[in-house]
Design a protein around this motif. Structure first.
Motif, PDB file in Angstrom:
ATOM      1  N   ASP A 200       0.830  -1.205   0.000  1.00  0.00           N
ATOM      2  CA  ASP A 200       0.000   0.000   0.000  1.00  0.00           C
ATOM      3  C   ASP A 200       0.867   1.258   0.000  1.00  0.00           C
ATOM      4  OD1 ASP A 200      -2.182  -1.662   0.104  1.00  0.00           O
ATOM      5  OD2 ASP A 200      -2.672  -1.254   2.201  1.00  0.00           O
ATOM      6  N   HIS A 203       2.600   1.742  -3.379  1.00  0.00           N
ATOM      7  CA  HIS A 203       1.676   2.220  -4.398  1.00  0.00           C
ATOM      8  C   HIS A 203       1.341   3.699  -4.188  1.00  0.00           C
ATOM      9  CE1 HIS A 203      -1.517   2.286  -7.340  1.00  0.00           C
ATOM     10  NE2 HIS A 203      -2.321   2.795  -6.426  1.00  0.00           N
ATOM     11  N   ARG A 204       1.117   4.100  -2.943  1.00  0.00           N
ATOM     12  CA  ARG A 204       0.831   5.513  -2.680  1.00  0.00           C
ATOM     13  C   ARG A 204       2.001   6.395  -3.084  1.00  0.00           C
ATOM     14  NH1 ARG A 204      -1.300   3.424   2.170  1.00  0.00           N
ATOM     15  NH2 ARG A 204       0.599   4.048   3.281  1.00  0.00           N
ATOM     16  N   LYS A 205       3.205   5.921  -2.863  1.00  0.00           N
ATOM     17  CA  LYS A 205       4.399   6.713  -3.186  1.00  0.00           C
ATOM     18  C   LYS A 205       4.644   6.802  -4.678  1.00  0.00           C
ATOM     19  CE  LYS A 205       9.433   6.680  -2.599  1.00  0.00           C
ATOM     20  NZ  LYS A 205      10.588   5.983  -1.972  1.00  0.00           N
ATOM     21  N   GLY A 207       2.555   5.333  -7.379  1.00  0.00           N
ATOM     22  CA  GLY A 207       1.448   5.258  -8.323  1.00  0.00           C
ATOM     23  C   GLY A 207       1.507   4.052  -9.237  1.00  0.00           C
ATOM     24  N   THR A 266      -6.280  -1.473  -2.436  1.00  0.00           N
ATOM     25  CA  THR A 266      -4.968  -0.827  -2.467  1.00  0.00           C
ATOM     26  C   THR A 266      -4.927   0.307  -3.476  1.00  0.00           C
ATOM     27  OG1 THR A 266      -3.777  -2.811  -1.745  1.00  0.00           O
ATOM     28  CG2 THR A 266      -2.518  -1.185  -2.978  1.00  0.00           C
TER      29      THR A 266
END
Length: 314
Positions: A200, A203-205, A207, A266
């Motif tokens: 997670d 992915h947030r960092k 993309g 996610t």
């Protein structure tokens, strides 16, 4: 005038909720038929396509696609991304190896089925980019061979006569393994104890939503059937569109569907994005990982992987 019969395309794809309507004939094309060849496990599709171009339309692992095209294989992608995954949970270590953090992998032996395995490329890329692991300081031990037979791996890649990563890990032949399969032993533990949280955060960092498998079409079939790539895109996209409401409602409930729902949480939306632009950054990142790891010799534009007429399709 007698009507010319529609061509039939020999097709090999896995059994997923989002391919069911294609394989059972619910969705069909007036342009051509699809003769589905059932092959299990799915990686054997890649092998047979790469080595013999056995199919007109085939599922293909993304790293295998890049490597095969670098060695002159005559097939081209369509931006239909059949499977995706996150990879922090794929790396398992022997408890007695002393590996507690990613940099501890340096100087150790890490098993993987093949060096060009897509989960291996993604995992190594994440280890290097996010955790500073020197991939050249790791000995990568293979339990199998490469789909692309003429591919030559880097010098720090060796082969084992043992084709079972789990037994290699339990016996201490390797210190860790990427995607070894199910292991029921207290001696084996994940490197990332909170893999879901790590996925997670990554992915947030970044993309990035990693692509595992895409659809490819034999170049000879593309040449023989104008409009084939566009029609295939629309067929697969329609099958996906019919499946997604069932996935979201929970009526699609096999293990693969549960995994898709977890990935949807996610990524905060569509777990099966199709279309080139939706995945440009992911493709660029993965191509760079493949160059850095010497799977392919040089960076290519991600557009070059796909039939030009499909690049704008959504």
């Amino acid at each position: 005038m007698e009507q010319k019969p529609s061509p039939v395309l020999r097709t090999a794809i896995g059994n997923y909720g989002h391919t069911t309507a294609l394989k059972d004939g619910t969705i069909a094309s007036p342009m051509f038929g699809l003769e589905h060849v059932e092959i299990s496990p799915v990686p054997m599709i890649f092998r047979r396509m790469v080595r013999g171009l056995e199919f007109d339309v085939a599922e293909m692992a993304l790293a295998t696609c890049l490597c095969a095209r670098a060695h002159g294989r005559r097939f081209t992608g369509i931006p239909i991304f059949l499977t995706r995954a996150f990879y922090h949970g794929e790396l398992l270590c022997h408890r007695r190896s002393g590996i507690r953090e990613p940099r501890d992998l340096e100087g150790r032996k890490v098993g993987v089925r093949s060096y060009t395995l897509t989960p291996g490329v993604w995992t190594r890329g994440i280890l290097a980019a996010e955790y500073g692991v020197d991939l050249d300081a790791v000995t990568w031990v293979l339990s199998g061979d490469e789909h692309v037979q003429e591919y030559v791996a880097p010098a720090n890649v060796v082969s084992s006569p043992n084709n079972d990563l789990v037994s290699m890990l339990l016996a201490g032949e390797i210190d860790a393994a990427i995607a070894p399969g199910p292991v029921d032993s207290p001696d084996i533990q994940p490197l990332f104890a909170e893999a879901r949280h790590a996925d997670d955060a990554w992915h947030r960092k970044t993309g990035i939503y990693p692509i595992s498998h895409l659809l490819v079409v034999k170049d000879a079939a593309l040449a023989s059937h104008p409009g084939l790539a566009t029609e295939l895109f629309h067929l697969f996209n329609e099958a996906r569109s019919q499946f997604l409401p069932r996935l979201r409602s929970g009526t699609a409930s096999d293990a693969g569907d549960r995994s898709l729902r977890e990935m949807a949480r996610t990524v905060g939306g569509d777990p099966l994005p199709y279309g080139f632009e939706s995945s440009r950054k992911t493709l660029e990142t993965f191509i760079r990982f493949n160059v850095d790891q010497k799977v392919i010799p040089q960076v290519i534009a991600p557009e070059d992987l796909f039939v030009p007429e499909t690049l704008a399709l959504v």
